[in-house]
Design a protein around this motif. Structure first.
Motif: not given
Length: 153
Positions: A105-133
């Protein structure tokens, strides 16, 4: 196993099909369809999608989701969903090295890492790396919102 092609993605293994098969992204799939973004996310990509889980959509204020799903709010919904998409195929480890994610959409979402957790725009990545074609899905625990100016036409 992980083959890349330059043609349109296999419809059974693309972002939307994989999200639907996962079972945790039903509301996300409905929102993508309502916003008119199905063709894009079914395309060749690749895309990295930070997909809010159904539980994440449940955290929206009462009535917000119903309002966004109305036809007259299609542009706002599309802008919000595009704030959850980044061009390219990026693992959670890749994303964790960034300071911001340049969204479709043209805007940058902030990324933050706390330990092994990754946050995008304040939301925690709870299910990582679901690969698709045609990309990769990272489930997140809340819907992230762009600034108000990006959601207006």
């Amino acid at each position: 196993m992980n083959t890349m092609t330059s043609t349109t993605s296999s419809s059974s293994d693309n972002l939307l099909a994989r999200a639907a098969a996962n079972g945790s992204f039903k509301t996300f799939g409905k929102a993508v369809e309502q916003a008119g973004l199905s063709q894009t996310l079914n395309g060749s990509g690749p895309f990295t999608v930070f997909a809010p889980t159904d539980a994440a959509f449940d955290k929206l204020p009462s009535g917000k989701l119903d309002s966004l799903l109305k036809p007259e709010n299609k542009a706002e919904l599309a802008s919000i969903l595009n704030y959850h998409v980044v061009s390219g195929r990026n693992s959670a480890a890749d994303v964790g090295k960034w300071q911001t994610a340049k969204t479709v959409n043209g805007q940058a979402a902030p990324i933050k890492v706390e330990g092994s957790k990754v946050f995008v725009g304040g939301a925690e990545v709870s299910k990582a790396d679901i690969g698709c074609s045609n990309g990769v899905i990272h489930g997140i625990d809340r819907v992230i919102m762009p600034t108000a100016s990006a959601t207006k036409q």
